[in-house]
Design a protein around this motif. Structure first.
Motif, short mmCIF file in Angstrom:
data_model
loop_
_atom_site.label_atom_id
_atom_site.label_comp_id
_atom_site.label_asym_id
_atom_site.label_seq_id
_atom_site.Cartn_x
_atom_site.Cartn_y
_atom_site.Cartn_z
N GLY A 46 0.74 -1.27 0.17
CA GLY A 46 0.02 -0.04 0.00
C GLY A 46 0.71 1.24 0.08
O GLY A 46 0.34 2.37 0.00
N ARG A 88 2.35 3.25 2.32
CA ARG A 88 1.91 4.14 3.02
C ARG A 88 0.61 5.29 2.56
O ARG A 88 0.55 5.97 2.84
CB ARG A 88 3.22 4.99 3.48
CG ARG A 88 4.39 4.31 4.07
CD ARG A 88 5.23 5.25 4.85
NE ARG A 88 6.33 4.20 5.39
CZ ARG A 88 7.51 4.46 5.19
NH1 ARG A 88 8.01 5.50 4.64
NH2 ARG A 88 8.29 3.75 6.00
N GLY A 89 -0.04 4.59 1.75
CA GLY A 89 -1.08 5.37 1.31
C GLY A 89 -1.07 6.00 -0.10
O GLY A 89 -1.74 6.51 -0.57
N ASN A 90 0.26 6.25 -0.59
CA ASN A 90 0.76 6.96 -1.78
C ASN A 90 0.30 5.91 -2.82
O ASN A 90 1.17 4.84 -3.14
CB ASN A 90 2.12 7.03 -1.82
CG ASN A 90 2.75 7.77 -3.15
OD1 ASN A 90 1.96 7.67 -4.16
ND2 ASN A 90 3.54 8.76 -2.78
N ARG A 91 -0.69 6.16 -3.50
CA ARG A 91 -1.32 5.23 -4.60
C ARG A 91 -0.48 5.16 -5.86
O ARG A 91 -0.43 4.00 -6.48
CB ARG A 91 -2.79 5.71 -4.80
CG ARG A 91 -3.94 5.31 -3.98
CD ARG A 91 -4.84 5.92 -3.60
NE ARG A 91 -5.81 5.48 -2.87
CZ ARG A 91 -5.65 5.72 -1.24
NH1 ARG A 91 -4.73 6.52 -0.78
NH2 ARG A 91 -6.57 5.16 -0.63
N GLU A 96 -7.44 -0.47 -3.16
CA GLU A 96 -7.57 0.76 -2.18
C GLU A 96 -7.55 0.30 -0.71
O GLU A 96 -7.32 0.94 0.20
CB GLU A 96 -9.07 1.18 -2.55
CG GLU A 96 -9.12 2.06 -3.69
CD GLU A 96 -8.24 3.12 -3.52
OE1 GLU A 96 -8.38 3.98 -2.54
OE2 GLU A 96 -7.74 3.67 -4.76
N CYS A 135 -4.03 0.38 0.36
CA CYS A 135 -3.49 1.79 0.65
C CYS A 135 -4.17 2.39 1.73
O CYS A 135 -3.41 3.24 2.46
CB CYS A 135 -3.87 2.50 -0.55
SG CYS A 135 -2.89 2.12 -2.14
N MET A 136 -5.68 2.23 1.96
CA MET A 136 -6.01 2.73 3.35
C MET A 136 -5.43 2.30 4.46
O MET A 136 -5.23 3.00 5.57
CB MET A 136 -7.52 2.55 3.09
CG MET A 136 -8.45 3.45 2.29
SD MET A 136 -10.16 3.19 2.60
CE MET A 136 -10.64 1.96 1.26
N ALA A 156 -2.41 0.98 4.63
CA ALA A 156 -0.98 1.48 4.62
C ALA A 156 -1.10 2.93 5.26
O ALA A 156 0.04 3.28 5.94
CB ALA A 156 -0.43 1.45 3.28
N GLU A 157 -1.82 3.53 4.91
CA GLU A 157 -2.12 4.95 5.76
C GLU A 157 -2.07 5.02 7.13
O GLU A 157 -1.34 6.02 7.62
CB GLU A 157 -3.29 6.01 5.11
CG GLU A 157 -3.03 6.09 3.56
CD GLU A 157 -4.50 6.87 3.35
OE1 GLU A 157 -5.42 6.88 3.73
OE2 GLU A 157 -4.52 7.36 2.18
N GLU A 158 -2.34 3.90 7.69
CA GLU A 158 -2.54 3.81 9.28
C GLU A 158 -1.11 3.14 9.56
O GLU A 158 -1.09 2.76 10.95
CB GLU A 158 -3.87 2.82 9.33
CG GLU A 158 -4.87 3.77 9.12
CD GLU A 158 -6.20 2.59 9.45
OE1 GLU A 158 -6.02 1.52 10.28
OE2 GLU A 158 -7.46 2.86 8.96
#
Length: 195
Positions: free
Chosen positions: A40, A42-45, A168, A171-172, A174-176
């Motif tokens: 993911g 870290r959320g960087n798609r 998605e 990625c979501m 990974a943002e966490e």
């Protein structure tokens, strides 16, 4: 013993030769020899796409186009109530019928969520015009995440919504700060029924 060693452990896969009141059969698992992981980033798609093999990158981009043109929306839906859960179960039943697999009764899946808790059992859905077209139940433990159960409609296959949902979700989470999303046997030659 387990809680004394690590009180954060809420689930153990255990093979038992006997029945005991504290043992439950919460899941049915297929063994597999290979899996796919989605980084993911870290959320960087864009970074997540760049980390994928070219075939995966093309598939995600195609799904972004098709699902986007259909007006699709992907969101975490972990907080749903038991009254809202039948929508998910009906889609699971349709998936089971189409793919020739068996399901447990509806309460089994709800109780799995209750037993693991919303911090460990997280649900994500893809919707088109408000209708649920596919979903994933993701098990999260510490920084590890696994796509444990999922279901999809025929319309989700036309829009490649399942592909975009997995991307998605990775990625979501990974943002966490979560690690790669493990698709638990996807593309395993040993178990081709795992899509």
């Amino acid at each position: 013993y387990v809680t004394a060693e690590d009180p954060e452990i809420v689930f153990i896969r255990l093979h038992s030769w006997y029945v005991h009141p504290f043992l439950r059969t919460p899941i049915r698992v297929l063994g597999y020899d290979r899996t796919a992981l989605i980084n993911g980033a870290r959320g960087n798609r864009q970074a997540a796409l760049d980390a994928m093999p070219s075939a995966g990158r093309k598939l995600v981009r195609r799904s972004q186009t098709l699902f986007g043109e259909a007006g699709g929306v992907i969101a975490e839906e972990t907080g749903l109530t038991q009254e809202e859960f039948p929508e998910y179960y009906k889609l699971l039943e349709a998936t089971a019928l189409r793919d020739c697999v068996t399901t447990h009764e509806e309460n089994y899946y709800w109780q799995l969520r209750v037993q693991l808790g919303t911090e460990n059992a997280r649900r994500f859905g893809a919707r088109i015009d408000g209708d649920l077209v596919c979903w994933d139940l993701v098990i999260a433990y510490r920084k590890n995440v696994w796509a444990f159960f999922g279901a999809s409609s025929d319309s989700s296959r036309q829009t490649k919504a399942t592909v975009l949902l997995d991307f998605e979700v990775a990625c979501m989470l990974a943002e966490e700060g979560m690690c790669d999303l493990d698709l638990m046997g996807v593309h395993s030659p040993m178990v081709p029924s795992l899509y």
